[in-house]
Design a protein around this motif. Structure first.
Motif, PDB file in Angstrom:
ATOM      1  N   LYS A  12      -4.292   1.911 -16.632  1.00 19.92           N
ATOM      2  CA  LYS A  12      -4.065   0.987 -17.745  1.00 19.92           C
ATOM      3  C   LYS A  12      -4.411  -0.452 -17.371  1.00 19.92           C
ATOM      4  N   LEU A  13      -4.134  -0.809 -16.133  1.00 17.66           N
ATOM      5  CA  LEU A  13      -4.372  -2.190 -15.697  1.00 17.66           C
ATOM      6  C   LEU A  13      -5.807  -2.422 -15.255  1.00 17.66           C
ATOM      7  N   SER A  14      -6.585  -1.395 -15.085  1.00 18.38           N
ATOM      8  CA  SER A  14      -7.982  -1.454 -14.639  1.00 18.38           C
ATOM      9  C   SER A  14      -8.191  -2.399 -13.449  1.00 18.38           C
ATOM     10  N   ALA A  15      -8.106  -1.826 -12.259  1.00 20.71           N
ATOM     11  CA  ALA A  15      -8.301  -2.524 -10.982  1.00 20.71           C
ATOM     12  C   ALA A  15      -7.349  -3.704 -10.800  1.00 20.71           C
ATOM     13  N   PRO A  16      -6.045  -3.455 -10.845  1.00 19.98           N
ATOM     14  CA  PRO A  16      -5.086  -4.557 -10.687  1.00 19.98           C
ATOM     15  C   PRO A  16      -5.056  -5.043  -9.240  1.00 19.98           C
ATOM     16  N   SER A  17      -4.751  -6.320  -9.091  1.00 17.13           N
ATOM     17  CA  SER A  17      -4.535  -6.821  -7.732  1.00 17.13           C
ATOM     18  C   SER A  17      -3.164  -6.332  -7.290  1.00 17.13           C
ATOM     19  N   ALA A  18      -2.992  -6.206  -6.014  1.00 18.22           N
ATOM     20  CA  ALA A  18      -1.715  -5.735  -5.475  1.00 18.22           C
ATOM     21  C   ALA A  18      -0.576  -6.659  -5.907  1.00 18.22           C
ATOM     22  N   SER A  19      -0.838  -7.961  -5.971  1.00 20.43           N
ATOM     23  CA  SER A  19       0.226  -8.904  -6.312  1.00 20.43           C
ATOM     24  C   SER A  19       0.685  -8.772  -7.751  1.00 20.43           C
ATOM     25  N   SER A  20      -0.170  -8.311  -8.657  1.00 17.21           N
ATOM     26  CA  SER A  20       0.227  -8.201 -10.065  1.00 17.21           C
ATOM     27  C   SER A  20       0.590  -6.771 -10.471  1.00 17.21           C
ATOM     28  N   PHE A  21       0.349  -5.811  -9.601  1.00 18.74           N
ATOM     29  CA  PHE A  21       0.573  -4.410  -9.949  1.00 18.74           C
ATOM     30  C   PHE A  21       2.016  -4.134 -10.353  1.00 18.74           C
ATOM     31  N   PHE A  22       2.971  -4.736  -9.672  1.00 19.40           N
ATOM     32  CA  PHE A  22       4.380  -4.461  -9.935  1.00 19.40           C
ATOM     33  C   PHE A  22       5.020  -5.440 -10.917  1.00 19.40           C
ATOM     34  N   ASP A  23       4.227  -6.330 -11.523  1.00 22.26           N
ATOM     35  CA  ASP A  23       4.778  -7.265 -12.516  1.00 22.26           C
ATOM     36  C   ASP A  23       5.490  -6.477 -13.609  1.00 22.26           C
ATOM     37  N   GLY A  24       6.707  -6.863 -13.897  1.00 24.58           N
ATOM     38  CA  GLY A  24       7.497  -6.176 -14.899  1.00 24.58           C
ATOM     39  C   GLY A  24       8.235  -4.958 -14.366  1.00 24.58           C
ATOM     40  N   MET A  25       7.975  -4.593 -13.124  1.00 27.51           N
ATOM     41  CA  MET A  25       8.648  -3.443 -12.517  1.00 27.51           C
ATOM     42  C   MET A  25       9.572  -3.869 -11.391  1.00 27.51           C
ATOM     43  N   LEU A  26       9.080  -4.772 -10.556  1.00 26.31           N
ATOM     44  CA  LEU A  26       9.834  -5.243  -9.398  1.00 26.31           C
ATOM     45  C   LEU A  26       9.776  -6.757  -9.347  1.00 26.31           C
ATOM     46  N   HIS A  27      10.786  -7.356  -8.790  1.00 23.83           N
ATOM     47  CA  HIS A  27      10.763  -8.798  -8.539  1.00 23.83           C
ATOM     48  C   HIS A  27       9.592  -9.079  -7.600  1.00 23.83           C
ATOM     49  N   ARG A  28       8.895 -10.162  -7.843  1.00 22.84           N
ATOM     50  CA  ARG A  28       7.682 -10.474  -7.088  1.00 22.84           C
ATOM     51  C   ARG A  28       7.929 -10.525  -5.566  1.00 22.84           C
ATOM     52  N   ARG A  29       9.041 -11.107  -5.142  1.00 26.24           N
ATOM     53  CA  ARG A  29       9.305 -11.180  -3.691  1.00 26.24           C
ATOM     54  C   ARG A  29       9.517  -9.797  -3.097  1.00 26.24           C
ATOM     55  N   LEU A  30      10.157  -8.921  -3.843  1.00 27.60           N
ATOM     56  CA  LEU A  30      10.350  -7.555  -3.378  1.00 27.60           C
ATOM     57  C   LEU A  30       9.012  -6.810  -3.330  1.00 27.60           C
ATOM     58  N   ALA A  31       8.177  -7.038  -4.325  1.00 30.17           N
ATOM     59  CA  ALA A  31       6.853  -6.404  -4.350  1.00 30.17           C
ATOM     60  C   ALA A  31       6.020  -6.832  -3.146  1.00 30.17           C
ATOM     61  N   VAL A  32       6.072  -8.104  -2.794  1.00 32.86           N
ATOM     62  CA  VAL A  32       5.315  -8.598  -1.636  1.00 32.86           C
ATOM     63  C   VAL A  32       5.783  -7.912  -0.355  1.00 32.86           C
ATOM     64  N   ILE A  33       7.090  -7.753  -0.197  1.00 32.31           N
ATOM     65  CA  ILE A  33       7.628  -7.065   0.987  1.00 32.31           C
ATOM     66  C   ILE A  33       7.161  -5.616   1.008  1.00 32.31           C
ATOM     67  N   LEU A  34       7.224  -4.975  -0.132  1.00 28.46           N
ATOM     68  CA  LEU A  34       6.779  -3.585  -0.236  1.00 28.46           C
ATOM     69  C   LEU A  34       5.308  -3.453   0.142  1.00 28.46           C
ATOM     70  N   LEU A  35       4.483  -4.321  -0.392  1.00 31.88           N
ATOM     71  CA  LEU A  35       3.049  -4.286  -0.085  1.00 31.88           C
ATOM     72  C   LEU A  35       2.797  -4.521   1.402  1.00 31.88           C
ATOM     73  N   ARG A  36       3.535  -5.458   1.971  1.00 33.83           N
ATOM     74  CA  ARG A  36       3.401  -5.740   3.408  1.00 33.83           C
ATOM     75  C   ARG A  36       3.729  -4.501   4.236  1.00 33.83           C
ATOM     76  N   ARG A  37       4.799  -3.800   3.855  1.00 32.31           N
ATOM     77  CA  ARG A  37       5.185  -2.584   4.578  1.00 32.31           C
ATOM     78  C   ARG A  37       4.123  -1.500   4.479  1.00 32.31           C
ATOM     79  N   CYS A  38       3.335  -1.546   3.414  1.00 30.86           N
ATOM     80  CA  CYS A  38       2.255  -0.565   3.242  1.00 30.86           C
ATOM     81  C   CYS A  38       0.956  -1.032   3.888  1.00 30.86           C
ATOM     82  N   GLY A  39       0.967  -2.236   4.440  1.00 30.55           N
ATOM     83  CA  GLY A  39      -0.237  -2.781   5.062  1.00 30.55           C
ATOM     84  C   GLY A  39      -1.258  -3.289   4.055  1.00 30.55           C
TER      85      GLY A  39
END
Length: 140
Positions: A12-39
């Motif tokens: 639906k988002l068509s090639a979303p950036s990792a930073s915007s993928f979780f918008d509306g789902m997770l708090h941005r700071r939590l999303a950044v931590i999650l992405l970092r843990r995934c490398g």
């Protein structure tokens, strides 16, 4: 099920950036931590290959609590008088007639979103009317 949801979101988002993928789902700071843990970097575009790692990390995500904020930083604090000691119709004390309580003076809390404010106003209205009525009854 989570993998399917994330795949659908990616489409639906068509090639979303990792930073915007979780918008509306997770708090941005939590999303950044999650992405970092995934490398994954926040500016990278997410691919279908990234999703299984995100799912695994989300399902096993833990945080270590290192402390608590100060009382001045709290949105909601617990405490107050036990509600069992008050008449629910008038908010008058069952032990000390003539004393009414309202709002945060009573041990009631709710999620953020106006519930606590509504309780403060509604309980003040109930207690105030009851106290005024009780006072008027004593004067006559």
């Amino acid at each position: 099920e989570l993998l399917d949801r994330l795949k659908a979101r990616t489409e639906k988002l068509s090639a979303p950036s990792a930073s915007s993928f979780f918008d509306g789902m997770l708090h941005r700071r939590l999303a950044v931590i999650l992405l970092r843990r995934c490398g994954l970097g926040a500016t990278n575009a997410l691919t279908a290959d990234d999703l299984p790692g995100l799912v695994s990390t989300l399902k096993d995500f833990t945080l270590r609590v290192t402390g608590t904020p100060t009382a001045q930083q709290a949105q909601v604090m617990r405490g107050g008088l036990a509600t069992e000691g008050f008449d629910p119709q008038t908010l008058e004390s069952l032990e000390q007639p003539g004393i009414h309580a309202a709002g945060e003076a009573l041990a009631i809390d709710a999620p953020c979103g106006g519930y606590n404010l509504h309780w403060a106003w509604a309980s003040a209205l109930v207690a105030g009317k009851a106290a005024a009525g009780a006072e008027g009854a004593r004067e006559t």
